[in-house]
Write an enzyme that holds these catalytic residues in place. Structure first.
Site, PDB file in Angstrom:
ATOM      1  N   HIS A  14      40.190  36.943  38.404  1.00  0.00           N
ATOM      2  CA  HIS A  14      40.206  37.133  40.029  1.00  0.00           C
ATOM      3  C   HIS A  14      39.161  38.517  40.014  1.00  0.00           C
ATOM      4  O   HIS A  14      39.400  39.468  39.747  1.00  0.00           O
ATOM      5  CB  HIS A  14      41.313  37.266  40.609  1.00  0.00           C
ATOM      6  CG  HIS A  14      41.098  37.306  42.226  1.00  0.00           C
ATOM      7  ND1 HIS A  14      41.135  38.474  42.883  1.00  0.00           N
ATOM      8  CD2 HIS A  14      40.692  36.354  42.853  1.00  0.00           C
ATOM      9  CE1 HIS A  14      40.773  38.244  44.331  1.00  0.00           C
ATOM     10  NE2 HIS A  14      40.713  36.852  44.258  1.00  0.00           N
ATOM     11  N   HIS A  56      32.748  40.006  47.010  1.00  0.00           N
ATOM     12  CA  HIS A  56      33.717  39.324  47.762  1.00  0.00           C
ATOM     13  C   HIS A  56      33.604  39.810  49.345  1.00  0.00           C
ATOM     14  O   HIS A  56      33.733  38.759  50.277  1.00  0.00           O
ATOM     15  CB  HIS A  56      35.179  40.076  47.291  1.00  0.00           C
ATOM     16  CG  HIS A  56      36.196  39.888  48.364  1.00  0.00           C
ATOM     17  ND1 HIS A  56      36.831  40.201  49.451  1.00  0.00           N
ATOM     18  CD2 HIS A  56      37.240  38.692  48.304  1.00  0.00           C
ATOM     19  CE1 HIS A  56      37.757  39.552  50.174  1.00  0.00           C
ATOM     20  NE2 HIS A  56      38.100  38.816  49.232  1.00  0.00           N
TER      21      HIS A  56
END
Length: 194
Positions: A14, A56
């Site tokens: 991730h 992100h």
């Protein structure tokens, strides 16, 4: 995507190995691949001039030495930012990574788990994303899964190419069961929690 069953655990890095190196930067992805991640995961943002970058947040504030929305900056402005200095002095000078440079670096040696986002409330990145994935043969070689919180993004991608596995992300507090008319490999839409 290969002989490995989806019922087996997969290691999805991730934002790359973000505990070792600055998230969504090349050093983080290099460490993730070196440590045998099955997939490297990245969140897409689109610059004002249409370049897909890995970040992100909608702003560059948290992870770089800059300020402002990614979508309000050109790629030239974003690539000048230091994406490592806030992580540690060791990574000072690490740059924001664009998707195509990530894929050029690893090619088909790894698998990609890519999250799409809206850009200023609109679906604008899907066509460009598929163009890049096709250019590097990641779809035909079954090296990519696309995820999104936006069912409309997944529907748009599915309309353009029915062979890409898709994952609909839902938030922990989301209680409504989502019904989406998308058929994917095995007639399943994978669900992921964020």
């Amino acid at each position: 995507m290969n002989a490995k069953s989806y019922s087996d655990p997969l290691i999805i890095a991730h934002r790359g190995a973000n505990n070792i190196a600055p998230e969504e930067t090349l050093p983080a992805y290099i460490d993730a691949v070196k440590n045998h991640a099955d997939f490297i995961e990245g969140d897409l943002r689109q610059t004002k001039d249409g370049v897909l970058v890995l970040m992100h947040d909608s702003t560059v504030n948290r992870t770089t030495n800059g300020k402002g929305y990614v979508s309000n900056k050109t790629y030239h402005q974003v690539e000048k930012l230091d994406a490592g200095v806030k992580f540690s002095k060791k990574y000072r000078g690490t740059r924001v990574l664009n998707l195509e440079n990530l894929i050029r670096h690893f090619g088909t040696k790894t698998k990609y788990y890519i999250e799409t986002r809206r850009v200023k409330g609109k679906l604008t990145m899907e066509s460009l994303l598929l163009k890049i994935l096709n250019k590097y043969h990641l779809i035909s070689k079954r090296k990519v899964i696309i995820e999104s919180f936006y069912p409309t993004s997944l529907k748009k991608i599915h309309k353009m190419n029915k062979n890409i596995p898709l994952v609909l992300l839902i938030k922990h507090n989301q209680t409504v069961i989502l019904q989406i008319n998308i058929s994917v490999i095995g007639k399943r839409l994978f669900m992921g929690l964020d």
